[in-house]
Design a protein around this motif. Structure first.
Motif, PDB file in Angstrom:
ATOM      1  N   ARG A 114     -17.817   2.663  40.155  1.00 51.11           N
ATOM      2  CA  ARG A 114     -18.744   3.553  40.876  1.00 51.11           C
ATOM      3  C   ARG A 114     -18.971   3.086  42.312  1.00 51.11           C
ATOM      4  O   ARG A 114     -19.152   3.894  43.217  1.00 51.11           O
ATOM      5  N   ALA A 158     -16.000   4.214  44.147  1.00 55.29           N
ATOM      6  CA  ALA A 158     -16.090   5.669  44.370  1.00 55.29           C
ATOM      7  C   ALA A 158     -17.119   6.023  45.441  1.00 55.29           C
ATOM      8  O   ALA A 158     -17.177   7.173  45.906  1.00 55.29           O
ATOM      9  N   HIS A 168     -15.389  11.514  49.389  1.00 58.12           N
ATOM     10  CA  HIS A 168     -15.266  12.359  48.193  1.00 58.12           C
ATOM     11  C   HIS A 168     -14.014  13.241  48.232  1.00 58.12           C
ATOM     12  O   HIS A 168     -13.549  13.694  47.195  1.00 58.12           O
ATOM     13  N   ILE A 177     -11.121  11.080  46.526  1.00 58.62           N
ATOM     14  CA  ILE A 177     -11.290  10.427  45.218  1.00 58.62           C
ATOM     15  C   ILE A 177     -11.395  11.425  44.069  1.00 58.62           C
ATOM     16  O   ILE A 177     -12.141  12.397  44.136  1.00 58.62           O
ATOM     17  N   PHE A 195     -12.479  11.214  40.140  1.00 56.05           N
ATOM     18  CA  PHE A 195     -13.180  10.241  39.290  1.00 56.05           C
ATOM     19  C   PHE A 195     -13.412  10.823  37.897  1.00 56.05           C
ATOM     20  O   PHE A 195     -13.940  11.927  37.752  1.00 56.05           O
ATOM     21  N   SER A 226     -15.279   9.711  34.340  1.00 56.00           N
ATOM     22  CA  SER A 226     -16.198   8.691  33.824  1.00 56.00           C
ATOM     23  C   SER A 226     -16.981   9.262  32.646  1.00 56.00           C
ATOM     24  O   SER A 226     -17.225  10.472  32.588  1.00 56.00           O
ATOM     25  N   TYR A 252     -19.989   9.019  32.382  1.00 52.85           N
ATOM     26  CA  TYR A 252     -21.254   9.472  32.961  1.00 52.85           C
ATOM     27  C   TYR A 252     -21.129  10.810  33.684  1.00 52.85           C
ATOM     28  O   TYR A 252     -22.124  11.367  34.142  1.00 52.85           O
ATOM     29  N   LEU A 253     -19.890  11.280  33.800  1.00 50.33           N
ATOM     30  CA  LEU A 253     -19.658  12.534  34.516  1.00 50.33           C
ATOM     31  C   LEU A 253     -20.009  13.718  33.608  1.00 50.33           C
ATOM     32  O   LEU A 253     -19.531  13.798  32.474  1.00 50.33           O
ATOM     33  N   PHE A 276     -11.020  18.440  36.617  1.00 51.83           N
ATOM     34  CA  PHE A 276     -11.973  18.311  37.728  1.00 51.83           C
ATOM     35  C   PHE A 276     -11.507  17.234  38.718  1.00 51.83           C
ATOM     36  O   PHE A 276     -11.527  17.436  39.936  1.00 51.83           O
TER      37      PHE A 276
END
Lengths: 219, 215
Positions: B49, B52, B77, B80, B82, B84, B86-87, B147
């Motif tokens: 993170r 990122a 952004h 990148i 990403f 995760s 947590y996404l 995404f």
């Protein structure tokens, strides 16, 4: 353009989830009903209706405007936003969304006041209109910034009014003064100082918002 | 090959008094697949993170460069992709609607053919008009890859890339990572041996946990 795309995403999301609109609509209806019931057959002064108008606007803003950031944080989509846009885009997009909500909310409240309160008579409409535009803009900018701050906190519900009160107090006090003057029928030149305060407040909050948002947005 | 690099300069992260890692120095360059290994809670996700740009480091700096020119934080952004745990994507929208919104917010045109080919690759094309709230956890994980790849990023950061995926999904992801790593930079944070087997070089976070007084 990117900010407008973010606003569009938020608005479509709002139309499907009704996070903020329902909260605002219910709050406005309940508050105005309670005021009407408590007044009953009593007659209230013109100044008091002007004061009540901004009180209802202030508390309605408390109930719905924090959703712009809180809903992203609660659903866990903040990281997604961080990965697709720059902080300034997020702030601009959320600000456009809150501007729309504030204007819809304030227009509804003012129309309801005009319909239900006989004493709510504005003699200088131009001045009231000016205060209405500048005041709504100020509420939207401050609320967006405060919503971003409190969305990171664990006690979101209580923190929003606590932080908003000192930030919005100068704005509300100035708006009360101008509303009083517009009820009296004073000219714009007579209340120029208050209008200048509103313009300065909006400019300061907007600048502070863009400067501070980077620090708030990044964990 | 894209000339993209990420340099970690004396990177240190603490949460209060707890040290997550100290003085991480490393350079990641495109055309490679790197691994970030370490036990649960060791700081792999935190490091990814920080790379990122969504979490600040306590000390040190992460420098992203393209063709030798440093990328400013507000443009990061765009480079990148990403993935995760947590996404979270917007479950009130369909997969297609999510992608259209993301493209517009990213300021890129919605390339229907490319987006549909990504959905096809990850087996979501037939369900592209379904709301994400009806997706299984494996489908959501596949959607995160769509995404992450939508804007053709030069850096693909993958935190636990194969969590919730079935064997077929894992094979798809491994193929995408191998292909993408030939031209771009891929960093994988994982505990899975199969994930780390894809990497040219592995950085163990446990090696950066020493307090100066412990030595």
């Amino acid at each position: 353009m990117k900010a407008f795309a973010l606003f569009k995403k938020d608005w479509e999301s709002e139309l499907r989830t009704r996070y903020a609109v329902n909260a605002l609509a219910m709050f406005i209806l309940v508050t105005i009903s309670v005021i009407l019931f408590s007044i009953g057959q009593e007659s209230i002064s013109e100044y008091l209706t002007g004061g009540l108008l901004w009180v209802v606007i202030f508390f309605s803003a408390m109930s719905g405007l924090s959703r712009a950031f809180v809903s992203e944080e609660e659903r866990g989509t903040t990281l997604t936003l961080q990965l697709i846009s720059a902080p300034s885009t997020v702030f601009s997009g959320k600000l456009i969304f809150n501007l729309l909500l504030v204007f819809l909310m304030n227009i509804s409240i003012t129309i309801l006041f005009a319909l239900f309160f006989d004493a709510f008579v504005i003699r200088n409409l131009l001045m009231f209109f000016l205060a209405f535009i500048l005041g709504s803009f100020g509420i939207a900018v401050s609320s967006t910034l405060i919503a971003a701050i409190i969305s990171k906190a664990s006690t979101k519900g209580t923190l929003y009014p606590v932080l908003s009160f000192p930030v919005l107090l100068p704005l509300i006090l100035t708006l009360l003064e101008i509303t009083k003057s517009s009820i009296d029928g004073a000219t714009v030149s007579e209340t120029w100082v208050e209008i200048a305060i509103l313009i300065c407040y909006d400019a300061i909050m907007l600048t502070a918002g863009y400067l501070l948002f980077d620090f708030i947005w990044k964990d | 090959m894209t000339d993209y690099s990420v340099k970690l300069n004396n990177l240190t992260k603490t949460f209060g008094w707890r040290l997550v890692f100290r003085n991480v120095n490393h350079e990641f360059v495109s055309g490679n697949i790197y691994g970030l290994a370490g036990s649960n809670g060791s700081g792999k996700s935190t490091l990814s993170r920080i790379i990122a740009g969504v979490v600040s480091s306590t000390k040190g700096k992460v420098v992203h460069s393209f063709k030798g020119i440093e990328i400013p934080p507000e443009k990061l952004h765009e480079q990148i992709g990403f993935v995760s745990p947590y996404l979270v994507l917007y479950d009130e929208f369909s997969a297609e609607e999510n992608l259209i919104h993301f493209a517009r917010i990213r300021g890129i045109p919605f390339d229907k053919d490319y987006n549909y080919s990504l959905l096809q690759t990850f087996g979501l094309y037939e369900r592209k008009r379904d709301f994400l709230k009806g997706y299984s956890s494996g489908m959501l994980q596949r959607m995160k890859f769509v995404f992450a790849l939508q804007h053709r990023p030069k850096l693909l950061l993958l935190d636990e890339p194969t969590s919730n995926l079935d064997n077929q999904g894992k094979e798809t992801v491994y193929k995408v990572i191998r292909d993408y790593g030939k031209e771009n930079l891929v960093i994988i944070a994982s505990n899975e041996d199969n994930d780390l087997a894809l990497c040219n070089e592995i950085l163990n976070i446990e090696d950066f946990k020493t307090n100066p007084g412990d030595e």
